[in-house]
Enzyme design. Structure first.
Site, PDB file in Angstrom:
ATOM      1  N   SER A  47       0.852  -1.186   0.000  1.00 27.92           N
ATOM      2  CA  SER A  47       0.000   0.000   0.000  1.00 27.92           C
ATOM      3  C   SER A  47       0.887   1.236   0.000  1.00 27.92           C
ATOM      4  O   SER A  47       2.110   1.128  -0.017  1.00 27.92           O
ATOM      5  CB  SER A  47      -0.895   0.010   1.237  1.00 27.92           C
ATOM      6  OG  SER A  47      -0.108   0.304   2.372  1.00 27.92           O
ATOM      7  N   LYS A  48       0.234   2.381   0.057  1.00 30.08           N
ATOM      8  CA  LYS A  48       0.967   3.648   0.019  1.00 30.08           C
ATOM      9  C   LYS A  48       2.037   3.737   1.097  1.00 30.08           C
ATOM     10  O   LYS A  48       3.048   4.415   0.913  1.00 30.08           O
ATOM     11  CB  LYS A  48      -0.010   4.808   0.194  1.00 30.08           C
ATOM     12  CG  LYS A  48      -0.728   5.159  -1.081  1.00 30.08           C
ATOM     13  CD  LYS A  48      -1.424   6.497  -0.917  1.00 30.08           C
ATOM     14  CE  LYS A  48      -2.467   6.665  -2.012  1.00 30.08           C
ATOM     15  NZ  LYS A  48      -3.696   7.277  -1.553  1.00 30.08           N
ATOM     16  N   ARG A  49       1.782   3.052   2.206  1.00 27.37           N
ATOM     17  CA  ARG A  49       2.773   3.089   3.290  1.00 27.37           C
ATOM     18  C   ARG A  49       4.140   2.610   2.819  1.00 27.37           C
ATOM     19  O   ARG A  49       5.174   2.968   3.371  1.00 27.37           O
ATOM     20  CB  ARG A  49       2.328   2.183   4.443  1.00 27.37           C
ATOM     21  CG  ARG A  49       1.313   2.774   5.374  1.00 27.37           C
ATOM     22  CD  ARG A  49       0.938   1.772   6.440  1.00 27.37           C
ATOM     23  NE  ARG A  49       0.357   0.576   5.858  1.00 27.37           N
ATOM     24  CZ  ARG A  49       0.851  -0.641   5.986  1.00 27.37           C
ATOM     25  NH1 ARG A  49       1.933  -0.850   6.695  1.00 27.37           N
ATOM     26  NH2 ARG A  49       0.264  -1.669   5.416  1.00 27.37           N
ATOM     27  N   HIS A  50       4.146   1.750   1.802  1.00 29.47           N
ATOM     28  CA  HIS A  50       5.408   1.184   1.333  1.00 29.47           C
ATOM     29  C   HIS A  50       6.081   2.073   0.293  1.00 29.47           C
ATOM     30  O   HIS A  50       7.028   1.658  -0.358  1.00 29.47           O
ATOM     31  CB  HIS A  50       5.169  -0.200   0.750  1.00 29.47           C
ATOM     32  CG  HIS A  50       4.617  -1.168   1.747  1.00 29.47           C
ATOM     33  ND1 HIS A  50       3.279  -1.473   1.818  1.00 29.47           N
ATOM     34  CD2 HIS A  50       5.225  -1.870   2.731  1.00 29.47           C
ATOM     35  CE1 HIS A  50       3.088  -2.344   2.804  1.00 29.47           C
ATOM     36  NE2 HIS A  50       4.245  -2.589   3.382  1.00 29.47           N
ATOM     37  N   GLY A  51       5.579   3.295   0.145  1.00 31.42           N
ATOM     38  CA  GLY A  51       6.177   4.190  -0.834  1.00 31.42           C
ATOM     39  C   GLY A  51       5.330   4.200  -2.080  1.00 31.42           C
ATOM     40  O   GLY A  51       4.122   4.008  -2.009  1.00 31.42           O
TER      41      GLY A  51
END
Ligand code: GLU
Length: 465
Positions: free
Chosen positions: A238-242
């Site tokens: 997800s976005k958390r991973h960049g």
């Protein structure tokens, strides 16, 4: 029969890495079998869908080179057809109107949860229900009460679901609008889809879709449910991973074929081969060989693959994609050295096209500062004298090529009885401003005589300060 595969994104955001990989697998499989690849935009959720998302998806697919043979089809153009199918199912008794109110269904759900049962519709309206004032009925599909559904999934293998596990799915809402499972089924049927390649988050929809298809008198397509992509922490990517949007990888300086190569390998392999041309992929890839388990996204490996592509691709092709990044730093390479030669000189020193653009810049543009640390090291001792000497010798050259330039550097070394490093270090810093660069004679040849002399003068001025 020609095989027909499709990609059916919901336009509720950009094209992300997971969607792109699913599309790629579907596309490759179609190409391998000389089939058709169809793009269908599943935009029935009008609140969450947007034109910007449609455009972002189309842009991502175009950038990756996943061209479609038919479409894009939009589900919002097909409401009449869905209505028609829903009416037929009603007429044939394969669907029914349900007047249960939201409140009643909520109570039912709570009771089931309290009893630790799986929440499901209890079939109250199944055998005929009286219209109720103030309630626009939903329409439910009459799921077969007995037997089971077998999915012979090309990736997951055989999956069996008992009909007793499935309840009567809503296929039209109170306002008459069709629901997701209905539209997918109608479209897959009307579009003659033979192979459905999609994320395994849809696996639990598949038995329902198969039942509806059968009720319509159709045979289901083959299914291939692609496992998801995880971040390095084991959680769903997800976005958390960049960056997860395909276009953000373009912005970060990836070549599309590097992303393709990385994505295909993320969940599929052929021996221990890492690099594949598109032709090879079309030949070697098979959906049936996709891993059953989820895969982990590894940004370092993606960069490594990108670097391999930057180094090994035709520089004209690299330029095609580099131009965007040169534009981002306002660099017009038509004035100055041949950009193709500059790419060849620099390509081993960049992992991304953003980096490559940056380290090409000094060939075209002067700079006015030097990195402090490097200057302290290189511009000391006799550096000024050495630079003045090589400046004169370079100025005197009648031809400007790396051989002649090298000759002049050797002449300075011999004349001043110094080691090569004594000239190399200050001269390189003077000419490149500290940017990574290839052999110094080649660098100087490419930078050109005028700029080289100007920059040496600038370095001497700095030393004399
Ligand atoms: N529209 C669905 C999604 O974007 C995919 C449906 C399908 O492939 O059947 O998740």
């Amino acid at each position: 029969m020609t095989m027909r595969a499709r990609f059916a994104p919901s336009p509720t955001g950009y094209l992300h890495i997971g969607g792109a990989r699913t599309a790629l697998y579907s596309w490759l499989y179609a190409r391998k079998h000389g089939g058709k690849f169809i793009l269908r935009i599943e935009d029935t959720d009008r609140e969450r869908s947007s034109t910007e998302s449609v455009n972002a998806i189309l842009e991502g697919m175009t950038w990756l080179g996943l061209e479609y043979d038919e479409g894009p089809f939009y589900q919002t153009d097909r409401f009449d057809r869905y209505k028609e199918v829903i009416q037929t199912l009603l007429d044939e008794g394969k669907a029914y109107k349900c007047y249960c109110s939201r409140e009643e269904l909520d109570v039912l759900r709570e009771q089931q949860m309290a009893n630790k049962e799986k929440p499901r519709y209890n079939g109250l309206c199944r055998d005929g229900a009286e219209p109720r004032e103030g309630i626009e009925p939903v329409i439910r599909f009459r799921n077969p009460p007995e037997g089971g559904v077998v999915i012979d999934d090309m990736i997951k293998g055989r999956v069996v679901i008992q009909n007793s596990e499935l309840d009567d799915l809503i296929i039209a809402r109170g306002d008459g609008s069709p629901t997701y499972n209905l539209t997918v089924v109608v479209d897959d049927l009307d579009m003659g889809i033979t192979h459905v390649v999609r994320g395994d988050d849809h696996l639990n929809n598949t038995p329902r879709q198969i039942n509806i298809l059968r009720a319509m008198g159709a045979e289901p397509p083959r299914y291939a449910h692609v496992p998801m992509i995880l971040g390095e922490d084991g959680k769903r990517l997800s976005k958390r991973h960049g960056a997860v949007s395909v276009m953000s990888y373009r912005d970060q300086g990836l070549l599309p074929e590097a992303l393709i190569n990385y994505l295909v390998r993320l969940g599929w392999s052929h021996g221990d081969q890492e690099m594949f041309s598109l032709e090879e992929l079309i030949e070697l890839f098979d959906v049936a060989d996709v891993n059953r388990a989820a895969s982990t996204f590894n940004p370092d490996k993606l960069l490594w693959i990108n670097q391999q592509y930057i180094i090994n691709s035709d520089p004209e092709h690299v330029l095609h994609h580099l131009s965007f990044h040169l534009g981002n730093i306002d660099l017009d390479p038509t004035e100055g050295p041949d950009i193709i030669e500059v790419i060849k000189a620099q390509r081993e020193r960049a992992k991304t096209l953003v980096e490559l653009a940056k380290i090409c810049e000094f060939y075209y543009r002067d700079f006015s500062t030097f990195p402090e640390k490097a200057a302290k090291k290189a511009f000391k001792g006799d550096a000024g004298l050495i630079l003045a000497n090589i400046r004169d010798k370079l100025a005197a050259l009648s031809e400007w090529n790396r051989g002649a330039i090298h000759g002049q550097m050797e002449a300075v070394v011999a004349e001043m009885e110094i080691g090569f490093g004594k000239i190399g270090m200050p001269l390189r810093l003077a000419v490149t401003g500290g940017n990574p660069s290839p052999d110094l004679d080649l660098t100087i040849e490419l930078v050109g005589r005028e700029a080289t002399l100007r920059r040496i003068d600038q370095a001497i001025a700095r030393i004399n300060q």
